[in-house]
Design a protein around this motif. Structure first.
Motif, PDB file in Angstrom:
ATOM      1  N   ALA A   1      -4.676 -12.641  -4.500  1.00  0.00           N
ATOM      2  CA  ALA A   1      -3.668 -11.616  -4.260  1.00  0.00           C
ATOM      3  C   ALA A   1      -4.221 -10.471  -3.421  1.00  0.00           C
ATOM      4  N   ILE A   2      -5.551 -10.278  -3.443  1.00  0.00           N
ATOM      5  CA  ILE A   2      -6.153  -9.234  -2.609  1.00  0.00           C
ATOM      6  C   ILE A   2      -5.943  -9.566  -1.135  1.00  0.00           C
ATOM      7  N   PHE A   3      -6.225 -10.829  -0.782  1.00  0.00           N
ATOM      8  CA  PHE A   3      -6.080 -11.238   0.608  1.00  0.00           C
ATOM      9  C   PHE A   3      -4.604 -11.338   1.004  1.00  0.00           C
ATOM     10  N   GLY A   4      -3.756 -11.580   0.026  1.00  0.00           N
ATOM     11  CA  GLY A   4      -2.330 -11.626   0.311  1.00  0.00           C
ATOM     12  C   GLY A   4      -1.713 -10.262   0.489  1.00  0.00           C
ATOM     13  N   GLY A   5      -2.465  -9.237   0.084  1.00  0.00           N
ATOM     14  CA  GLY A   5      -1.932  -7.893   0.245  1.00  0.00           C
ATOM     15  C   GLY A   5      -0.908  -7.569  -0.832  1.00  0.00           C
ATOM     16  N   ALA A   6      -0.516  -6.329  -0.865  1.00  0.00           N
ATOM     17  CA  ALA A   6       0.508  -5.859  -1.790  1.00  0.00           C
ATOM     18  C   ALA A   6       1.724  -5.481  -0.955  1.00  0.00           C
ATOM     19  N   ILE A   7       2.705  -6.379  -0.911  1.00  0.00           N
ATOM     20  CA  ILE A   7       3.820  -6.222   0.025  1.00  0.00           C
ATOM     21  C   ILE A   7       4.551  -4.906  -0.204  1.00  0.00           C
ATOM     22  N   ILE A   8       4.878  -4.622  -1.460  1.00  0.00           N
ATOM     23  CA  ILE A   8       5.660  -3.417  -1.754  1.00  0.00           C
ATOM     24  C   ILE A   8       4.835  -2.161  -1.494  1.00  0.00           C
ATOM     25  N   THR A   9       3.626  -2.122  -2.031  1.00  0.00           N
ATOM     26  CA  THR A   9       2.796  -0.928  -1.896  1.00  0.00           C
ATOM     27  C   THR A   9       2.427  -0.666  -0.448  1.00  0.00           C
ATOM     28  N   GLU A  10       2.106  -1.731   0.305  1.00  0.00           N
ATOM     29  CA  GLU A  10       1.762  -1.540   1.710  1.00  0.00           C
ATOM     30  C   GLU A  10       2.941  -1.001   2.504  1.00  0.00           C
ATOM     31  N   ASN A  11       4.143  -1.391   2.153  1.00  0.00           N
ATOM     32  CA  ASN A  11       5.308  -0.874   2.857  1.00  0.00           C
ATOM     33  C   ASN A  11       5.637   0.554   2.435  1.00  0.00           C
ATOM     34  N   VAL A  12       5.410   0.886   1.165  1.00  0.00           N
ATOM     35  CA  VAL A  12       5.689   2.248   0.709  1.00  0.00           C
ATOM     36  C   VAL A  12       4.776   3.250   1.399  1.00  0.00           C
ATOM     37  N   PHE A  13       3.481   2.915   1.487  1.00  0.00           N
ATOM     38  CA  PHE A  13       2.507   3.844   2.075  1.00  0.00           C
ATOM     39  C   PHE A  13       2.191   3.535   3.541  1.00  0.00           C
ATOM     40  N   LYS A  14       2.941   2.589   4.147  1.00  0.00           N
ATOM     41  CA  LYS A  14       2.786   2.238   5.561  1.00  0.00           C
ATOM     42  C   LYS A  14       1.372   1.753   5.868  1.00  0.00           C
ATOM     43  N   VAL A  15       0.807   0.965   4.962  1.00  0.00           N
ATOM     44  CA  VAL A  15      -0.499   0.361   5.212  1.00  0.00           C
ATOM     45  C   VAL A  15      -0.287  -0.872   6.086  1.00  0.00           C
ATOM     46  N   ASN A  16      -0.905  -0.891   7.231  1.00  0.00           N
ATOM     47  CA  ASN A  16      -0.697  -1.959   8.204  1.00  0.00           C
ATOM     48  C   ASN A  16      -1.563  -3.169   7.837  1.00  0.00           C
ATOM     49  N   GLY A  17      -1.219  -3.800   6.702  1.00  0.00           N
ATOM     50  CA  GLY A  17      -2.038  -4.883   6.184  1.00  0.00           C
ATOM     51  C   GLY A  17      -1.332  -6.226   6.188  1.00  0.00           C
TER      52      GLY A  17
END
Length: 335
Positions: free
Chosen positions: A270-286
């Motif tokens: 799940a680390i490599f898959g990223g955190a879809i919701i959290t990355e979108n909330v904080f605009k993390v370009n992951g």
């Protein structure tokens, strides 16, 4: 153990091929058309040529076979060329994103460091907090510490990231103005001042993700510890006069880690898959945001490749968890 590992690796090959076929079939059946984003002013004959260029006019099994060759044969050659300066992949067609018209693996490699910085650090922080909490909660079960830990973990389980993320932004960014609400992926750390900025922008997304990890792993650790604290070998160790710290930290914790290892190992993909919701909330370009972008754009090669990478990681870390069973518990033998 070595024989078991080799056997499992060989068995994973048909498993992964079947998974890739299922993923490809589901994406083929999914609604949507990658040509839907093309402007209406583009003539139909031009759209048809674009479809042919993307390979959409070919049969599904031809598209699937081309993807297999590109992923398992050409992409490894690209990696070898990058490492050793060879030219095995020169002139060969790689897996190309329909949206960006660039190699999918190059985009993934560009996005991966941002995901590992945020999601990976959150996972490590969550584990480092969860294990001591679970151990002490079990040893002092029904104490104030245990009840407080249970209350906090229930909050971590119950409140989703799409609520805690905006809540932290409102409190620490809007009201107090202490932390930035948007994660700047272009920020470069080259001195102490830039490191402080990087640390500040990582605090909130790491807190959101670490809360869930801590809640999950601490409950598993507490339950495993409670099961082992009442076993006969613990009473025997105490009867021999061993120190309580040795009984708990050496004997009980080691046996309790066996089921917890599964949870930790299976959480690593799940680390490599990223955190879809959290990355979108904080605009993390992951990676998580990348997957969501490709899904919206009906980018089949991108979604197919990224999803299959997740499948490989899950199969791999399942194997790692099984091997660690034998390391932690000498009674377990696979050969």
């Amino acid at each position: 153990m070595l024989t078991y590992t080799i056997r499992r690796l060989l068995l994973s090959i048909p498993t992964l091929l079947f998974i890739s076929l299922v993923i490809f079939g589901l994406l083929q059946l999914a609604p949507g058309d990658p040509m839907a984003q093309v402007p209406l002013t583009v003539p139909p004959e031009v759209k048809e040529k674009m479809r042919q260029a993307l390979g959409l006019g070919e049969a599904w099994y031809i598209q699937y076979w081309k993807w297999l060759v590109q992923f398992f044969w050409i992409e490894p050659q690209v990696l070898i060329d990058h490492w050793f300066g060879t030219s095995f992949s020169e002139g060969k067609q790689r897996v190309i994103s329909w949206q960006t018209r660039s190699p999918v693996m190059d985009i993934v490699v560009q996005r991966l460091p941002q995901t590992l910085w945020v999601v990976g650090l959150a996972y490590v922080v969550g584990i480092l907090i969860a294990l001591p909490i679970g151990i002490y909660s079990a040893y002092r079960h029904y104490s104030i510490f245990d009840q407080t830990g249970t209350f906090i973990t229930m909050i971590g389980f119950s409140i989703p990231p799409f609520f805690t993320g905006p809540l932290l932004i409102v409190i620490f960014s809007v009201s107090l103005g202490w932390l930035p609400s948007i994660y700047d992926t272009t920020h470069v750390v080259n001195d102490w001042a830039s490191f402080k900025i990087q640390f500040q922008q990582m605090i909130m997304p790491v807190m959101v993700l670490a809360l869930q990890t801590t809640a999950q792993i601490s409950r598993y650790m507490r339950g495993a510890m409670l099961d082992n604290l009442n076993q006969d070998y613990v009473r025997t160790a105490r009867a021999k006069g061993l120190k309580e710290s040795v009984v708990v930290m050496v004997h009980v914790v080691r046996n309790s880690m066996i089921p917890v290892v599964t949870v930790i190992a299976l959480g690593v993909p799940a680390i490599f898959g990223g955190a879809i919701i959290t990355e979108n909330v904080f605009k993390v370009n992951g990676i998580g945001q990348l997957l969501l972008t490709w899904l919206y754009a009906n980018d089949l090669p991108g979604v197919m490749t990224l999803t299959f990478i997740f499948a490989i990681l899950i199969v791999l870390f399942n194997l790692i968890a099984d091997v660690l069973y034998g390391v932690l518990d000498p009674r377990i033998r696979y050969d």
